[in-house]
Design a protein around this motif. Structure first.
Motif, PDB file in Angstrom:
ATOM      1  N   ILE A  78       0.843  -1.202   0.000  1.00 38.65           N
ATOM      2  CA  ILE A  78       0.000   0.000   0.000  1.00 38.65           C
ATOM      3  C   ILE A  78       0.875   1.247   0.000  1.00 38.65           C
ATOM      4  O   ILE A  78       0.630   2.189  -0.755  1.00 38.65           O
ATOM      5  CB  ILE A  78      -0.964  -0.012   1.216  1.00 38.65           C
ATOM      6  N   PHE A  79       1.902   1.271   0.829  1.00 35.15           N
ATOM      7  CA  PHE A  79       2.799   2.422   0.905  1.00 35.15           C
ATOM      8  C   PHE A  79       3.458   2.702  -0.444  1.00 35.15           C
ATOM      9  O   PHE A  79       3.434   3.835  -0.938  1.00 35.15           O
ATOM     10  CB  PHE A  79       3.865   2.188   1.985  1.00 35.15           C
ATOM     11  N   PHE A  80       4.037   1.670  -1.055  1.00 33.50           N
ATOM     12  CA  PHE A  80       4.726   1.875  -2.326  1.00 33.50           C
ATOM     13  C   PHE A  80       3.758   2.215  -3.456  1.00 33.50           C
ATOM     14  O   PHE A  80       4.101   2.982  -4.366  1.00 33.50           O
ATOM     15  CB  PHE A  80       5.585   0.661  -2.691  1.00 33.50           C
ATOM     16  N   SER A  81       2.540   1.701  -3.406  1.00 39.38           N
ATOM     17  CA  SER A  81       1.538   2.054  -4.421  1.00 39.38           C
ATOM     18  C   SER A  81       1.193   3.532  -4.342  1.00 39.38           C
ATOM     19  O   SER A  81       1.121   4.226  -5.365  1.00 39.38           O
ATOM     20  CB  SER A  81       0.266   1.224  -4.229  1.00 39.38           C
ATOM     21  N   VAL A  82       0.975   4.018  -3.137  1.00 43.07           N
ATOM     22  CA  VAL A  82       0.646   5.444  -2.964  1.00 43.07           C
ATOM     23  C   VAL A  82       1.847   6.313  -3.343  1.00 43.07           C
ATOM     24  O   VAL A  82       1.685   7.344  -4.021  1.00 43.07           O
ATOM     25  CB  VAL A  82       0.177   5.721  -1.517  1.00 43.07           C
ATOM     26  N   GLY A  89       2.066  10.715 -10.705  1.00 44.46           N
ATOM     27  CA  GLY A  89       0.867  11.521 -10.935  1.00 44.46           C
ATOM     28  C   GLY A  89      -0.295  10.682 -11.446  1.00 44.46           C
ATOM     29  O   GLY A  89      -1.267  11.221 -11.974  1.00 44.46           O
ATOM     30  N   ASP A  90      -0.212   9.374 -11.330  1.00 41.86           N
ATOM     31  CA  ASP A  90      -1.256   8.465 -11.808  1.00 41.86           C
ATOM     32  C   ASP A  90      -2.198   8.120 -10.653  1.00 41.86           C
ATOM     33  O   ASP A  90      -1.850   7.338  -9.769  1.00 41.86           O
ATOM     34  CB  ASP A  90      -0.618   7.198 -12.374  1.00 41.86           C
ATOM     35  N   GLU A  95      -5.956   4.715  -6.276  1.00 35.29           N
ATOM     36  CA  GLU A  95      -7.313   4.170  -6.168  1.00 35.29           C
ATOM     37  C   GLU A  95      -7.263   2.648  -6.015  1.00 35.29           C
ATOM     38  O   GLU A  95      -8.066   2.058  -5.281  1.00 35.29           O
ATOM     39  CB  GLU A  95      -8.134   4.564  -7.391  1.00 35.29           C
ATOM     40  N   GLY A  96      -6.318   2.017  -6.715  1.00 32.89           N
ATOM     41  CA  GLY A  96      -6.139   0.572  -6.553  1.00 32.89           C
ATOM     42  C   GLY A  96      -5.703   0.213  -5.142  1.00 32.89           C
ATOM     43  O   GLY A  96      -6.161  -0.784  -4.574  1.00 32.89           O
TER      44      GLY A  96
END
Length: 130
Positions: A78-82, A89-90, A95-96
């Motif tokens: 979750i941390f790396f996704s955010v 900028g995606d 949201e995923g």
């Protein structure tokens, strides 16, 4: 003196059974308390023995580490996704990650408590007391 002796014997005969009842009652209470204390001590000894057996058995096992990895693996994802979403900028990635958190909440309703317990157990602190 024989009257005094007779009265003394009569009083002793009347008081003795009553005092014996109180003595027996106190003895029974003492025995019950002693048995309760013995049960508590034995239960604590058995718990300590069980924990020692579990600790000894866990020395050669990956079970604890496996559970810790499974429970904590969503956090870095979750941390790396955010962070990736912020850098690129995606918003789709963020949201995923949010959808992943919601799915995790549905899958394990008390995930935060489970994570808390696993982290405390990893450093050797008991999280739940009786």
């Amino acid at each position: 003196m024989s009257v005094l002796t007779a009265i003394s014997g009569l009083a002793s005969g009347l008081v003795s059974p009553i005092s014996n009842v109180f003595v027996k009652h106190n003895d029974n209470k003492t025995k019950i308390k002693s048995k309760q204390i013995d049960r508590i001590v034995n239960a604590e000894d058995k718990l300590a023995e069980w924990e020692a057996i579990q600790a000894e058995g866990g020395n050669h096992s990956w079970k604890d580490e496996y559970i810790t990895i499974i429970i904590t693996i969503p956090i870095p994802f979750i941390f790396f996704s955010v962070m990736y979403s912020v850098v690129t900028g995606d918003p789709m990635v963020a949201e995923g990650a949010k959808a992943g958190v919601e799915a995790l909440k549905d899958l394990i309703p008390n995930y935060h408590e489970l994570l808390y317990i696993v982290c405390l157990a990893a450093i050797g602190i008991k999280a739940i007391k009786r």
